[in-house]
Design a protein around this motif. Sequence first.
Motif, short mmCIF file in Angstrom:
data_model
loop_
_atom_site.label_atom_id
_atom_site.label_comp_id
_atom_site.label_asym_id
_atom_site.label_seq_id
_atom_site.Cartn_x
_atom_site.Cartn_y
_atom_site.Cartn_z
N GLU A 39 0.83 -1.21 0.00
CA GLU A 39 0.00 0.00 0.00
C GLU A 39 0.86 1.26 0.00
OE1 GLU A 39 -4.16 1.66 1.81
OE2 GLU A 39 -3.23 -0.12 2.70
N ASP A 40 2.03 1.20 0.63
CA ASP A 40 2.93 2.36 0.62
C ASP A 40 3.39 2.68 -0.81
OD1 ASP A 40 2.75 2.74 3.33
OD2 ASP A 40 4.59 1.63 3.80
N SER A 41 3.72 1.63 -1.57
CA SER A 41 4.12 1.85 -2.96
C SER A 41 2.96 2.42 -3.77
CB SER A 41 4.59 0.53 -3.59
OG SER A 41 5.77 0.08 -2.98
N PHE A 42 1.77 1.89 -3.51
CA PHE A 42 0.57 2.40 -4.18
C PHE A 42 0.39 3.90 -3.90
CE2 PHE A 42 -3.87 3.56 -3.18
CZ PHE A 42 -4.40 3.59 -4.47
N LYS A 43 0.50 4.28 -2.64
CA LYS A 43 0.29 5.68 -2.27
C LYS A 43 1.34 6.58 -2.90
CE LYS A 43 -2.06 4.81 2.14
NZ LYS A 43 -1.96 4.90 3.62
N GLN A 44 2.58 6.12 -2.91
CA GLN A 44 3.65 6.91 -3.51
C GLN A 44 3.40 7.13 -5.00
OE1 GLN A 44 7.55 5.17 -3.14
NE2 GLN A 44 8.53 6.71 -4.44
N TYR A 45 3.03 6.06 -5.69
CA TYR A 45 2.80 6.13 -7.13
C TYR A 45 1.54 6.94 -7.44
CZ TYR A 45 2.80 4.15 -11.91
OH TYR A 45 2.84 3.95 -13.27
N PHE A 46 0.48 6.71 -6.67
CA PHE A 46 -0.79 7.38 -6.91
C PHE A 46 -0.68 8.88 -6.67
CE2 PHE A 46 -5.42 7.92 -5.43
CZ PHE A 46 -5.86 8.16 -6.72
N SER A 47 0.27 9.30 -5.84
CA SER A 47 0.44 10.73 -5.56
C SER A 47 0.82 11.51 -6.81
CB SER A 47 1.51 10.93 -4.48
OG SER A 47 2.80 10.58 -4.96
N GLU A 48 1.31 10.81 -7.85
CA GLU A 48 1.70 11.47 -9.10
C GLU A 48 0.54 11.58 -10.08
OE1 GLU A 48 4.79 9.02 -10.69
OE2 GLU A 48 5.92 8.94 -8.80
N MET A 49 -0.61 11.01 -9.73
CA MET A 49 -1.71 10.87 -10.69
C MET A 49 -2.87 11.81 -10.36
SD MET A 49 -1.80 6.70 -10.89
CE MET A 49 -0.34 5.74 -11.27
N PRO A 50 -3.39 12.53 -11.36
CA PRO A 50 -4.50 13.46 -11.12
C PRO A 50 -5.88 12.82 -11.26
CG PRO A 50 -3.67 13.74 -13.35
CD PRO A 50 -2.81 12.69 -12.71
N TRP A 51 -5.94 11.51 -11.44
CA TRP A 51 -7.21 10.83 -11.67
C TRP A 51 -7.62 10.00 -10.46
CZ3 TRP A 51 -3.26 10.38 -15.54
CH2 TRP A 51 -2.32 9.37 -15.30
N VAL A 52 -8.53 9.06 -10.65
CA VAL A 52 -9.07 8.28 -9.54
C VAL A 52 -8.50 6.86 -9.54
CG1 VAL A 52 -11.21 9.61 -9.48
CG2 VAL A 52 -11.10 7.52 -10.86
N ALA A 53 -8.68 6.17 -8.42
CA ALA A 53 -8.15 4.81 -8.29
C ALA A 53 -9.10 3.94 -7.49
CB ALA A 53 -6.78 4.84 -7.60
N VAL A 54 -9.03 2.64 -7.76
CA VAL A 54 -9.67 1.67 -6.88
C VAL A 54 -8.82 1.58 -5.61
CG1 VAL A 54 -10.31 -0.76 -6.59
CG2 VAL A 54 -10.56 0.34 -8.83
N PRO A 55 -9.42 1.65 -4.43
CA PRO A 55 -8.62 1.56 -3.20
C PRO A 55 -7.74 0.31 -3.20
CG PRO A 55 -10.88 2.17 -2.68
CD PRO A 55 -10.86 1.83 -4.13
N TYR A 56 -6.50 0.48 -2.76
CA TYR A 56 -5.56 -0.65 -2.77
C TYR A 56 -6.08 -1.79 -1.92
CZ TYR A 56 -1.24 -3.30 -2.51
OH TYR A 56 -0.30 -4.31 -2.60
#
Length: 250
Positions: free
Chosen positions: A124-141
Amino acid sequence: SLLQLKLWNKYRVSNIPSLIFIDASTGKVVCRNGLLVIRDDPEGLEFPWGPKPFSEVVAGPLLRNNGQTLDSNALEGSHVGVYFSAHWCPPCRSLTRVLVESYRKIKEAGQKFEILFVSADRSEDSFKQYFSEMPWVAVPYADEARRSRLNRLYGIQGIPTLIVLDSKGDVITRQGRVEVLNDVECREFPWHPKPVLELTDSNAVQLNEGPCLVLFVDSEDDGESEAAKQLIQPIAEKIIAKYKAKEEEA
């Protein structure tokens, strides 16, 4: 044997092991991703594992990188890019940088478009780090079941993969990655497949998507190439229409 070859061609088997479920009463394919199905649903709770619409599979809360949540019905009426990616994957990170710019250009042009990030990160930490670069939406990890169902819905076998959907949730193209890289100005969004393409390294993967007619032209003259495209355009359109009809029957 000839029978084996016919079955491989009929069900477009490209690698093994492969498990395909068929409705015995109609002969139609119920599910092409049987191995993923039995992995994700070993108890058979979702049997007979028939296809479900995107809206049903994605249903639930989505995230923005600022912590805001929204319901998946916010995607209704928009084109959607379903983005399967992970921070540990170098090609994914490269594509994400390009995709951020494409997303911005499409939104600034007034198009209704959203991207849904489906993470393949290992924590989940990797997900959060990567997702922080994205301006769109995501399915919760943490929603591993929903992420798995989306992978299964589109038969994802590698990343990065970008599936582009129309406003009804139907697939426009499975080659969103190629389209984004080849159309950096997004002039051809939402990237409906063309009957005739000039073969390049980036779009050669589409030769595996279905029947193809390849015309070899012994000339670098643009005029002759264009004439050749116009020559095979009606033939290509007929092949595609026939192939789509078979897909619907299957």
